[in-house]
Scaffold this active site. Structure first.
Site, PDB file in Angstrom:
ATOM      1  CE1 TYR A  85      -4.249  -1.984   0.604  1.00 10.19           C
ATOM      2  CE2 TYR A  85      -2.581  -3.004   2.237  1.00 10.19           C
ATOM      3  CZ  TYR A  85      -4.034  -2.689   1.792  1.00 10.19           C
ATOM      4  OH  TYR A  85      -4.420  -4.742   1.796  1.00 10.19           O
ATOM      5  CB  CYS A 127       4.424 -18.382  15.893  1.00 10.03           C
ATOM      6  SG  CYS A 127       4.436 -17.185  14.676  1.00 10.03           S
ATOM      7  CB  CYS A 161       0.815 -20.217   9.222  1.00  4.23           C
ATOM      8  SG  CYS A 161       1.050 -18.736   9.172  1.00  4.23           S
ATOM      9  CG  ASP A 165      -4.702  -9.825   2.151  1.00  5.61           C
ATOM     10  OD1 ASP A 165      -4.551  -8.904   1.287  1.00  5.61           O
ATOM     11  OD2 ASP A 165      -4.064 -10.137   2.905  1.00  5.61           O
TER      12      ASP A 165
HETATM   13  C1  LIG Z   1      -2.712  -6.312   6.058  1.00  6.74           C
HETATM   14  C2  LIG Z   1      -1.522  -5.639   5.641  1.00  6.74           C
HETATM   15  C3  LIG Z   1      -1.079  -4.540   5.573  1.00  6.74           C
HETATM   16  C4  LIG Z   1      -2.061  -3.622   6.703  1.00  6.74           C
HETATM   17  O1  LIG Z   1      -3.721  -2.739   6.967  1.00  6.74           O
HETATM   18  P1  LIG Z   1      -4.609  -2.121   7.042  1.00  6.74           P
HETATM   19  O2  LIG Z   1      -6.150  -2.875   6.324  1.00  6.74           O
HETATM   20  O3  LIG Z   1      -4.141  -1.422   7.069  1.00  6.74           O
HETATM   21  O4  LIG Z   1      -5.044  -3.246   8.320  1.00  6.74           O
HETATM   22  C5  LIG Z   1      -0.490  -3.362   5.043  1.00  6.74           C
HETATM   23  N1  LIG Z   1       0.310  -3.912   4.537  1.00  6.74           N
HETATM   24  C6  LIG Z   1       0.647  -5.459   3.853  1.00  6.74           C
HETATM   25  C7  LIG Z   1       0.758  -5.802   3.082  1.00  6.74           C
HETATM   26  C8  LIG Z   1      -0.507  -6.113   5.037  1.00  6.74           C
HETATM   27  O5  LIG Z   1      -0.649  -7.541   4.267  1.00  6.74           O
HETATM   28  S1  SF4 Z   2      -0.804 -17.322  11.691  1.00  6.93           S
HETATM   29 FE1  SF4 Z   2       1.125 -17.665  11.477  1.00  6.93          FE
HETATM   30  S2  SF4 Z   2       2.201 -16.515  12.065  1.00  6.93           S
HETATM   31 FE2  SF4 Z   2       0.516 -15.419  12.861  1.00  6.93          FE
HETATM   32  S3  SF4 Z   2       0.556 -16.540  14.797  1.00  6.93           S
HETATM   33 FE3  SF4 Z   2      -0.054 -18.340  13.628  1.00  6.93          FE
HETATM   34  S4  SF4 Z   2       1.339 -19.100  12.814  1.00  6.93           S
HETATM   35 FE4  SF4 Z   2       2.494 -18.103  13.732  1.00  6.93          FE
END
Ligand SMILES: *Cc1c(COP(=O)(O)O)cnc(C)c1O
Ligand code: SF4
Length: 397
Positions: free
Chosen positions: A121, A133, A140, A338
Site C-alpha cells: 500500500y 511463533c 498460517c 486478501d
Molecule cells: C494487512 C496489511 C497491511 C495493513 O493493512 P490495514 O488494512 O491498514 O490494517 C499492510 N501491508 C500489508 C502487506 C498487509 O498485508
Molecule cells: S498465523 Fe502464522 S504467523 Fe500468526 S501466530 Fe499463527 S503461525 Fe504465527
C-alpha cells in the site's frame, strides 16, 4: 453460559502439568522450553486420530508443530473436533495440494523491496521481524517462511528494513509482524521500536501478535513499560474462538490496555472452528469485555494444504449479517478477502442496497425491512414554507 469467563488454562491443566510449580508455569521461558513439538510428546498426552497422526508426520515438511503447554491445556483431548485442536494439531489434509493454492498466495515476495518488508500500500509497510511463533497455526498464511520448515531461508534483516523505511518518507505506518514480534527479547524490541520512533515520518506503529493468546505469560510489566515508552503502539491480537479467551488472556489484555496499547482482533474464518454465527457472537462479546475491538475477519488465504479449513464466502456473509444490527456495532469486524496474487485486503459485505438511482437509494435494514432515502431536494410550495419555522418555534419557544 457455554464459555465461562473465569476458565483458566492453569486450572484445566492440573491433570497434565500438576507436577509443575506455578512459578514455572507463569514463566514464559518455561512455556517456550516445554512446548510440544514432537509426535512422541503429543502421544504421551493424547490419543491422536489416524488423520492427525499422518498430519503430524507430514508437518515437518510444511510448518513445524509447536504448542505451548498453556495453550495445549485448552484442547479437549476427548473431542477430535475441538476448535483448539483443529487449529493446532496437524491433519493429513496439509499434505493435499489443490490447483488454486499457492506458496506465497498474497504475492508478498514480489512486493518486497528488501527481504522481510512488504510494501503493498502507498503509505504503510508490513515488516516481518522474525520467522518464529510461540505456537504454529495450521492454516498460517506465511507457512512458507514461518518456522522455516520449508527451507525458505528467511532471515529477518532489520537494518535493511529500517534503512528502506528511513529512505521512504511516504511510509507513515509500520506494521511489525512475522512470525511473532513479541518473541523478540525486551532489549531487541526496545531497540527496534526506538529506531522506528526516531523516524520522523513514521507516525503509526503497530504490532500483529498471537503471543497474548499462546503465551500470555510473555505480557510482563517490563514488556508493557517498553510499549508504553514508545507509545502509542497499537496491537492486533489473533483470537478465533471464545475458548481462547481465558482469564489469562484477559489479564494480558488488561496489562496492555493499561499501558496505553489500543487492542484490535483479527480472526480467520475456519471450518469447524468459527464458521458459526453463535460462536462468532460469543467471541466478539468476549473480546469487547477484554477491551479488544474486533478488527478483521479474514477469508482464509489460498495456502498450500489448507483446503480442509476453507469456508464458503456466503457463510462468512451470513455471520456478518447475523451480527450487524443485532449486536453492538463495535463488536462487528470487517470481513475481508486478501486478494490472491497481491491486491490487498478487500471488504466483503452483505448487500443491504436494493436499488440506487439519481432519486433515491432503497435499502434493507438488519431485520430485512425496506427503507428509502431520497437523494433529491424537492422545493415545497410557498405556503408550506412556514411549517418548519412554526414547528421550530413550538419546540424551542
Ligand atoms: C494487512 C496489511 C497491511 C495493513 O493493512 P490495514 O488494512 O491498514 O490494517 C499492510 N501491508 C500489508 C502487506 C498487509 O498485508
Ligand atoms: S498465523 Fe502464522 S504467523 Fe500468526 S501466530 Fe499463527 S503461525 Fe504465527
Amino acid at each position: 453460559m457455554p464459555y465461562s469467563e473465569d476458565r483458566s488454562a492453569w486450572f484445566e491443566g492440573q491433570g497434565l502439568w500438576q507436577h509443575v510449580d506455578e512459578s514455572d508455569w507463569k514463566d514464559w521461558a518455561w512455556q517456550l522450553k516445554n512446548r510440544i513439538t514432537k509426535l512422541e510428546d503429543l502421544e504421551r498426552y493424547m490419543t491422536l486420530t489416524p488423520d492427525e497422526r499422518a498430519g503430524v508426520l507430514f508437518a515437518g515438511h510444511k510448518l513445524a508443530m509447536a504448542i505451548t503447554p498453556y495453550f495445549f491445556n485448552l484442547i479437549d483431548r476427548n473431542n477430535p473436533n475441538c476448535p483448539i485442536r483443529l487449529q493446532m494439531i496437524p491433519r493429513a489434509g496439509e499434505g493435499m495440494l489443490h490447483a488454486e493454492e499457492m506458496l506465497d498466495s498474497l504475492g508478498e515476495d514480489e512486493h518486497s523491496p528488501v527481504p522481510g518488508l512488504v510494501h503493498r500500500y502507498p503509505d504503510r509497510v508490513l515488516f516481518l521481524v522474525t520467522d518464529r511463533c510461540a505456537s504454529y497455526c495450521r492454516y498460517c498464511t506465511r507457512s512458507r517462511l514461518v518456522s522455516n520448515a520449508q527451507d525458505y531461508n528467511f532471515h529477518p534483516e532489520y537494518e535493511q528494513g529500517l534503512r528502506y523505511i528511513e529512505a521512504h518518507p511516504e511510509i507513515r505506518d509500520v506494521l511489525l509482524s512475522g512470525g511473532d514480534p513479541l518473541l523478540l527479547s525486551d532489549r531487541k524490541l526496545d531497540h527496534l521500536l526506538g529506531r522506528l520512533r526516531a523516524i520522523k515520518h513514521v507516525e503509526f506503529i503497530r504490532i500483529g501478535s498471537r503471543i497474548p493468546v499462546f503465551l500470555p505469560q510473555r505480557i510482563t510489566p517490563e514488556l508493557c513499560e517498553i510499549l508504553k515508552k514508545h507509545g502509542p503502539i497499537w496491537m492486533s491480537i489473533h483470537v478465533n474462538h471464545p475458548k481462547e479467551a481465558t482469564a489469562e488472556l484477559k489479564t494480558a489484555c488488561e496489562r496492555l490496555s493499561f499501558a496505553g496499547v489500543p487492542l484490535g482482533n483479527q480472526s480467520v474464518l475456519l471450518k469447524g472452528v468459527n464458521d458459526d454465527a453463535d460462536v462468532m457472537q460469543a467471541l466478539v462479546h468476549r473480546l469487547l469485555r477484554m477491551r479488544v475491538r474486533p478488527y478483521y475477519l479474514y477469508q482464509m488465504d489460498l495456502i498450500t494444504g489448507g483446503a480442509h479449513f476453507k469456508v464458503d464466502v456466503r457463510k462468512g456473509l451470513e455471520i456478518i449479517q447475523a451480527l450487524r444490527g443485532h449486536t453492538t456495532g463495535y463488536a462487528v469486524p470487517q470481513y475481508v478477502i486478501d486478494a490472491p496474487g497481491g491486491g490487498g485486503k478487500v471488504p466483503i459485505n452483505p448487500n443491504y442496497i436494493e436499488t440506487i438511482t439519481d432519486d433515491e437509494v432503497v435499502f434493507k435494514n438488519y431485520e430485512g425491512r425496506t427503507f428509502r432515502y431520497p437523494l433529491t431536494a424537492t422545493p415545497v410550495a410557498a405556503g408550506e414554507q412556514e411549517k418548519p419555522v412554526k414547528l421550530h418555534e413550538e419546540l424551542h419557544g
